[in-house]
Design an enzyme around this catalytic site. Structure first.
Site, PDB file in Angstrom:
ATOM      1  N   CYS A  81      36.590  31.111  46.503  1.00 24.79           N
ATOM      2  CA  CYS A  81      37.873  31.008  47.195  1.00 24.79           C
ATOM      3  C   CYS A  81      37.713  31.507  48.626  1.00 24.79           C
ATOM      4  O   CYS A  81      37.046  32.501  48.884  1.00 24.79           O
ATOM      5  CB  CYS A  81      38.921  31.835  46.466  1.00 24.79           C
ATOM      6  SG  CYS A  81      40.554  31.796  47.252  1.00 24.79           S
ATOM      7  N   PHE A 141      47.124  27.409  49.929  1.00 25.08           N
ATOM      8  CA  PHE A 141      47.977  26.575  50.777  1.00 25.08           C
ATOM      9  C   PHE A 141      47.114  25.757  51.730  1.00 25.08           C
ATOM     10  O   PHE A 141      45.923  26.040  51.926  1.00 25.08           O
ATOM     11  CB  PHE A 141      48.952  27.427  51.596  1.00 25.08           C
ATOM     12  CG  PHE A 141      48.264  28.391  52.545  1.00 25.08           C
ATOM     13  CD1 PHE A 141      47.836  27.963  53.803  1.00 25.08           C
ATOM     14  CD2 PHE A 141      48.047  29.713  52.186  1.00 25.08           C
ATOM     15  CE1 PHE A 141      47.200  28.835  54.677  1.00 25.08           C
ATOM     16  CE2 PHE A 141      47.401  30.593  53.052  1.00 25.08           C
ATOM     17  CZ  PHE A 141      46.980  30.157  54.301  1.00 25.08           C
ATOM     18  N   GLU A 143      47.966  24.643  55.726  1.00 26.08           N
ATOM     19  CA  GLU A 143      49.015  24.868  56.726  1.00 26.08           C
ATOM     20  C   GLU A 143      48.628  24.312  58.087  1.00 26.08           C
ATOM     21  O   GLU A 143      47.589  24.685  58.647  1.00 26.08           O
ATOM     22  CB  GLU A 143      49.295  26.366  56.848  1.00 26.08           C
ATOM     23  CG  GLU A 143      50.460  26.699  57.776  1.00 26.08           C
ATOM     24  CD  GLU A 143      50.842  28.164  57.679  1.00 26.08           C
ATOM     25  OE1 GLU A 143      51.678  28.508  56.804  1.00 26.08           O
ATOM     26  OE2 GLU A 143      50.298  28.977  58.464  1.00 26.08           O
ATOM     27  N   HIS A 171      43.465  27.180  52.507  1.00 28.97           N
ATOM     28  CA  HIS A 171      43.105  28.303  51.625  1.00 28.97           C
ATOM     29  C   HIS A 171      43.056  27.778  50.198  1.00 28.97           C
ATOM     30  O   HIS A 171      44.080  27.464  49.606  1.00 28.97           O
ATOM     31  CB  HIS A 171      44.146  29.417  51.753  1.00 28.97           C
ATOM     32  CG  HIS A 171      43.881  30.591  50.849  1.00 28.97           C
ATOM     33  ND1 HIS A 171      44.884  31.441  50.427  1.00 28.97           N
ATOM     34  CD2 HIS A 171      42.749  31.051  50.277  1.00 28.97           C
ATOM     35  CE1 HIS A 171      44.371  32.372  49.648  1.00 28.97           C
ATOM     36  NE2 HIS A 171      43.068  32.148  49.544  1.00 28.97           N
ATOM     37  N   ASN A 243      35.716  35.439  47.825  1.00 31.93           N
ATOM     38  CA  ASN A 243      35.381  35.927  46.479  1.00 31.93           C
ATOM     39  C   ASN A 243      33.939  35.555  46.169  1.00 31.93           C
ATOM     40  O   ASN A 243      33.654  34.387  45.877  1.00 31.93           O
ATOM     41  CB  ASN A 243      36.289  35.303  45.404  1.00 31.93           C
ATOM     42  CG  ASN A 243      37.737  35.742  45.510  1.00 31.93           C
ATOM     43  OD1 ASN A 243      38.071  36.648  46.265  1.00 31.93           O
ATOM     44  ND2 ASN A 243      38.597  35.092  44.772  1.00 31.93           N
ATOM     45  N   HIS A 298      41.591  39.800  54.202  1.00 31.11           N
ATOM     46  CA  HIS A 298      41.611  38.332  54.121  1.00 31.11           C
ATOM     47  C   HIS A 298      43.012  37.769  54.262  1.00 31.11           C
ATOM     48  O   HIS A 298      43.202  36.551  54.266  1.00 31.11           O
ATOM     49  CB  HIS A 298      40.984  37.846  52.817  1.00 31.11           C
ATOM     50  CG  HIS A 298      41.855  37.945  51.598  1.00 31.11           C
ATOM     51  ND1 HIS A 298      42.592  39.062  51.276  1.00 31.11           N
ATOM     52  CD2 HIS A 298      42.097  37.051  50.601  1.00 31.11           C
ATOM     53  CE1 HIS A 298      43.244  38.856  50.150  1.00 31.11           C
ATOM     54  NE2 HIS A 298      42.969  37.642  49.719  1.00 31.11           N
ATOM     55  N   GLY A 299      44.010  38.628  54.378  1.00 31.48           N
ATOM     56  CA  GLY A 299      45.390  38.184  54.530  1.00 31.48           C
ATOM     57  C   GLY A 299      46.301  39.382  54.622  1.00 31.48           C
ATOM     58  O   GLY A 299      45.856  40.508  54.878  1.00 31.48           O
ATOM     59  N   ALA A 300      47.586  39.149  54.391  1.00 35.71           N
ATOM     60  CA  ALA A 300      48.560  40.231  54.484  1.00 35.71           C
ATOM     61  C   ALA A 300      48.518  41.142  53.263  1.00 35.71           C
ATOM     62  O   ALA A 300      48.779  42.341  53.358  1.00 35.71           O
ATOM     63  CB  ALA A 300      49.964  39.655  54.662  1.00 35.71           C
TER      64      ALA A 300
END
Length: 382
Positions: A81, A141, A143, A171, A243, A298-300
């Site tokens: 991922c 997603f 985007e 993603h 991952n 890797h994100g929020a």
């Protein structure tokens, strides 16, 4: 006659580092999980990034290094991922988000030449090709984005990017392939690790590396389907995996770097996205990476569990209202539960996460990107 002490000797804990400021909220359960992983045999370092949050048995937003043993369950079921960024050959001012939101459809098997596409990507088929080119569920997603601001013009231009063009961020991961690989491991070893020099570890790594490559190809096909849907060409700028487990060799020998929801700090620029109603950050890593296990957020990171998000957000918003954001961007998500579970309030503030990385000397912000259209899923129910 003396009796031997049969009390088990506790496994010494590896160092635990949490890279987050006092202004960032880190859930206690995530810290407990991080510390539990640090006590596993062979573990040498456990790092929590600013997006750290609890996962299934091990925290997400974390990286771990071990010696002599590798742990497939720390990689998890979605092997490979990650995120890819495409430079879209279309001016942002020509975006037709409302029209695209009504017609874009990236569900089901792709009707193109799958074998030919995989050959182009240098990846062998797996038997999971019916899912190739699909986004998947959860926080995945695709985007379309516009450039909100450029903060490092030289670094931005070095990627061949222009501030007036659209971008596409994808993603997604290995879909059912990674899950099948983990399930086969768990059936034999539960959450146990594998001796790094064993035949079983070698077999797992072969399957793991195939899933990582397949996941990268999956993101590329999602991008192709999205770009075909809007009638624009695109160029892949970057692609990183969140991952995975990889070998790192130095003077001390071989160590195994496990990333569970962590972006690499040793592969060049990465995008750290917020929720679908927040900015994404294109950043350049800084430093040698040793203190952060060569990893970045890797994100929020989730603030609420999916169950809590459904309950809380249904009280405050209608499903229809969640198909538009404060950026006036459109959201395609025809699964109502997922629409609520992935709503912006369910996530931590991305600006705080990135600020923590900047203040820790780990990244420099290159640009901020704003959502134009976020694709999650269509419903094909009869």
């Amino acid at each position: 006659m003396s009796t031997a002490d049969t009390t088990p000797t506790p496994t010494p804990s590896a160092p635990v580092r949490i890279i987050a400021s006092p202004q960032s909220w880190i859930e206690g359960e995530a810290v407990r999980q991080l510390e539990a992983v640090a006590r596993l045999p062979g573990m040498r370092l456990a790092v929590g990034l600013p997006d750290l949050h609890p996962g299934k048995g091990a925290p997400v937003g974390a990286a771990f290094t071990s010696e002599g043993i590798l742990y497939p369950y720390l990689v998890g079921s979605d092997i490979g991922c990650g995120m890819g960024l495409w430079d879209v050959g279309m001016l942002a001012r020509k975006a037709k988000a409302e029209r695209w939101a009504s017609k874009l459809d990236v569900e089901g098997a792709w009707n193109g030449d799958v074998e030919g596409f995989l050959a182009e990507e240098g990846v062998k088929s797996t038997g999971f090709e019916a899912s190739l080119g699909t986004v998947g569920g959860g926080n995945h997603f695709a985007e379309l984005q516009r450039v909100e601001a450029v903060h490092d013009a030289e670094a931005f231009a070095s990627l061949g990017l222009a501030a007036d063009r659209l971008l596409l961020l994808v993603h997604s991961g290995s879909r059912g392939l990674g899950e099948a690989i983990l399930r086969a491991h768990v059936d034999r070893h539960a959450a146990g690790g594998l001796a790094a020099d064993s035949a079983e570890a070698s077999a797992y790594l072969t399957r793991h590396d195939h899933a990582v490559a397949w996941a990268r190809a999956n993101r590329a096909l999602v991008a192709r389907r999205m770009l075909d849907g809007i009638g624009a060409p695109g160029r892949r700028v970057l692609d990183v995996c969140h991952n995975s487990v990889t070998a790192r060799r130095d003077a001390r020998g071989t160590r195994w770097l496990h990333r569970k929801g962590a972006a690499p700090a040793d592969e060049g620029p990465v995008v750290i996205p917020g929720s679908r109603g927040a900015l994404s950050y294109l950043v350049a890593p800084l430093g040698d990476g040793t203190g952060s296990a060569f990893s970045l957020a890797h994100g929020a990171g989730r603030k609420w569990t999916r169950t809590a998000a459904r309950e809380r957000i249904k009280e405050r918003f209608t499903a229809e209202s969640l198909t538009r954001t404060s950026f006036k961007s459109h959201v395609v998500c025809e699964n109502k539960d997922l629409l609520f579970e992935e709503a912006p309030p369910a996530y931590k503030p991305i600006d705080r996460v990135v600020t923590d990385l900047v203040e820790a000397g780990l990244v420099r912000v290159v640009a901020t990107l704003a959502p134009v259209l976020t694709y999650k899923t269509r419903s094909h129910a009869e």
